[in-house]
Design a protein around this motif. Structure first.
Motif, mmCIF file in Angstrom:
data_model
loop_
_atom_site.group_PDB
_atom_site.id
_atom_site.type_symbol
_atom_site.label_atom_id
_atom_site.label_comp_id
_atom_site.label_asym_id
_atom_site.label_seq_id
_atom_site.Cartn_x
_atom_site.Cartn_y
_atom_site.Cartn_z
ATOM 1 N N SER A 105 0.833 -1.208 0.000
ATOM 2 C CA SER A 105 0.000 0.000 0.000
ATOM 3 C C SER A 105 0.866 1.255 0.000
ATOM 4 O O SER A 105 0.574 2.228 -0.711
ATOM 5 N N LEU A 106 1.940 1.237 0.805
ATOM 6 C CA LEU A 106 2.823 2.397 0.868
ATOM 7 C C LEU A 106 3.522 2.630 -0.472
ATOM 8 O O LEU A 106 3.658 3.776 -0.922
ATOM 9 N N ILE A 107 3.955 1.551 -1.103
ATOM 10 C CA ILE A 107 4.615 1.673 -2.404
ATOM 11 C C ILE A 107 3.642 2.226 -3.441
ATOM 12 O O ILE A 107 4.021 3.039 -4.301
ATOM 13 N N ALA A 108 2.372 1.809 -3.354
ATOM 14 C CA ALA A 108 1.353 2.337 -4.273
ATOM 15 C C ALA A 108 1.179 3.841 -4.096
ATOM 16 O O ALA A 108 0.785 4.548 -5.028
ATOM 17 N N LEU A 109 1.480 4.339 -2.895
ATOM 18 C CA LEU A 109 1.398 5.769 -2.614
ATOM 19 C C LEU A 109 2.717 6.481 -2.908
ATOM 20 O O LEU A 109 2.854 7.682 -2.653
ATOM 21 N N GLY A 110 3.705 5.733 -3.413
ATOM 22 C CA GLY A 110 4.998 6.328 -3.719
ATOM 23 C C GLY A 110 5.888 6.481 -2.510
ATOM 24 O O GLY A 110 6.843 7.256 -2.521
ATOM 25 N N GLU A 111 5.593 5.722 -1.441
ATOM 26 C CA GLU A 111 6.357 5.812 -0.196
ATOM 27 C C GLU A 111 7.357 4.666 -0.069
ATOM 28 O O GLU A 111 7.155 3.586 -0.626
ATOM 29 N N GLU A 112 8.412 4.907 0.696
ATOM 30 C CA GLU A 112 9.422 3.888 0.966
ATOM 31 C C GLU A 112 9.187 3.326 2.367
ATOM 32 O O GLU A 112 9.368 4.034 3.369
ATOM 33 N N PRO A 113 8.780 2.050 2.488
ATOM 34 C CA PRO A 113 8.547 1.455 3.814
ATOM 35 C C PRO A 113 9.834 1.409 4.631
ATOM 36 O O PRO A 113 10.921 1.262 4.082
ATOM 37 N N THR A 114 9.696 1.539 5.945
ATOM 38 C CA THR A 114 10.849 1.530 6.844
ATOM 39 C C THR A 114 10.881 0.235 7.643
ATOM 40 O O THR A 114 9.922 -0.099 8.336
ATOM 41 N N ASN A 115 11.981 -0.490 7.529
ATOM 42 C CA ASN A 115 12.164 -1.705 8.315
ATOM 43 C C ASN A 115 12.877 -1.360 9.615
ATOM 44 O O ASN A 115 13.983 -0.799 9.596
ATOM 45 N N ILE A 124 16.333 -4.219 15.375
ATOM 46 C CA ILE A 124 15.983 -5.022 16.551
ATOM 47 C C ILE A 124 15.748 -4.124 17.761
ATOM 48 O O ILE A 124 14.818 -4.326 18.543
ATOM 49 N N GLY A 125 16.552 -3.102 17.904
ATOM 50 C CA GLY A 125 16.394 -2.187 19.035
ATOM 51 C C GLY A 125 15.089 -1.422 18.971
ATOM 52 O O GLY A 125 14.433 -1.201 19.993
ATOM 53 N N ALA A 126 14.682 -1.045 17.758
ATOM 54 C CA ALA A 126 13.477 -0.233 17.591
ATOM 55 C C ALA A 126 12.203 -1.021 17.866
ATOM 56 O O ALA A 126 11.228 -0.472 18.390
ATOM 57 N N VAL A 127 12.187 -2.312 17.535
ATOM 58 C CA VAL A 127 10.956 -3.092 17.707
ATOM 59 C C VAL A 127 10.637 -3.346 19.174
ATOM 60 O O VAL A 127 9.557 -3.840 19.501
ATOM 61 N N MET A 128 11.544 -3.026 20.060
ATOM 62 C CA MET A 128 11.312 -3.249 21.485
ATOM 63 C C MET A 128 10.571 -2.074 22.131
ATOM 64 O O MET A 128 10.225 -2.126 23.307
ATOM 65 N N PHE A 129 10.304 -1.019 21.357
ATOM 66 C CA PHE A 129 9.591 0.132 21.902
ATOM 67 C C PHE A 129 8.087 -0.131 21.952
ATOM 68 O O PHE A 129 7.590 -1.119 21.402
ATOM 69 N N LEU A 130 7.361 0.803 22.560
ATOM 70 C CA LEU A 130 5.902 0.694 22.655
ATOM 71 C C LEU A 130 5.255 0.992 21.324
ATOM 72 O O LEU A 130 5.878 1.537 20.400
ATOM 73 N N PHE A 131 3.977 0.671 21.226
ATOM 74 C CA PHE A 131 3.240 0.897 19.993
ATOM 75 C C PHE A 131 3.036 2.391 19.758
ATOM 76 O O PHE A 131 2.885 3.164 20.700
ATOM 77 N N LEU A 132 3.043 2.774 18.481
ATOM 78 C CA LEU A 132 2.871 4.178 18.112
ATOM 79 C C LEU A 132 1.396 4.578 18.066
ATOM 80 O O LEU A 132 0.554 3.758 17.778
#
Length: 253
Positions: free
Chosen positions: A232-242, A245-253
């Motif tokens: 969906s993001l690519i269809a909007l011309g956006e670059e998804p962000t992966n 490991i450190g970042a996935v340990m944070f709380l939900f946005l």
């Protein structure tokens, strides 16, 4: 050049001028096609979520309310937002509240239901389902889809590793039953011998083997969901962000 040839040339020029689409028309067609792609991505997410829900309840049969099972399924299939659970006399309406409660270390009744509704409402919010059909891709929120993409990555990590105050997994997903039983013995300071391993319920009854692979079904489904949001993001011309490991340990946005 005779009169007939001149007339034919003028006719062809006017005909081609009328048939060539204007730049705005081309852009509109592209946006409409992108909107259809995003709509398909949402439909695919619905199916994946229902599959995830069924597997989660089957793997964690004591962690969901049987009276809510069909209601939640119908809610997702019909793209509705009409079911709001309570916790300590407070009605939860935001997806983040559901997700945070699902991953609370405290004892939570019907933990599965909070997770599924939190996941569903986060998808519902990101794709702006409450506003009806989108005719062009520009009507979708890039910011919301980026947030969903990141939250799904956080969830994929947390559902594998998060534990409660008793050091028990919040959700059983990848673990074999013998692994769970063995870990409980270790947590109780039990001195493990090979005989103990042989006498583990699922090993002794030959329902599982020490060589059985882990269950990656849940991770596969969540990865497919992430891929759909990326699409969906690519269809909007956006670059998804992966996330790292450190970042996935944070709380939900």
């Amino acid at each position: 050049m005779n009169f007939k040839n001149i007339f034919l040339l003028i006719f062809i020029i006017f005909f081609l001028s009328a048939c060539i689409p204007k730049q705005n028309d081309v852009k509109s067609v592209f946006q409409s096609n992108a909107a259809n792609i995003i709509k398909y991505d949402y439909k695919r997410l619905q199916k994946l979520l229902l599959s995830f829900k069924n597997k989660l309840n089957k793997r964690n049969p004591k962690a969901y309310d049987k009276n809510l099972e069909k209601k939640i399924t119908t809610l997702i299939k019909n793209s509705e937002k009409s079911l709001f659970l309570k916790h300590e006399n407070t009605t939860l309406k935001e997806y983040k509240d559901y997700l945070n409660l699902a991953f609370s270390k405290e004892a939570i009744s019907s933990r599965n239901d909070y997770l599924i509704l939190g996941l569903y409402y986060s998808i519902y919010n990101a794709y702006d389902i409450q506003d009806g059909h989108r005719f062009t891709a520009l009507q979708y929120s890039k910011e919301k889809l980026h947030k969903l993409h990141k939250n799904l990555q956080v969830l994929r990590w947390k559902i594998k590793v998060d534990r409660d105050t008793n050091n028990e997994y919040l959700f059983l997903t990848w673990q074999n039953n013998w692994q769970v039983e063995l870990e409980r013995k270790i947590n109780n300071n039990h001195q493990i011998t090979y005989l103990d391993i042989e006498n583990l319920k699922y090993i002794k009854e030959e329902k599982e083997s020490l060589l059985d692979p882990s269950n990656f079904t849940f991770e596969i489904i969540l990865t497919q969901m992430i891929d759909n949001v990326e699409n969906s993001l690519i269809a909007l011309g956006e670059e998804p962000t992966n996330l790292t490991i450190g970042a996935v340990m944070f709380l939900f946005l």
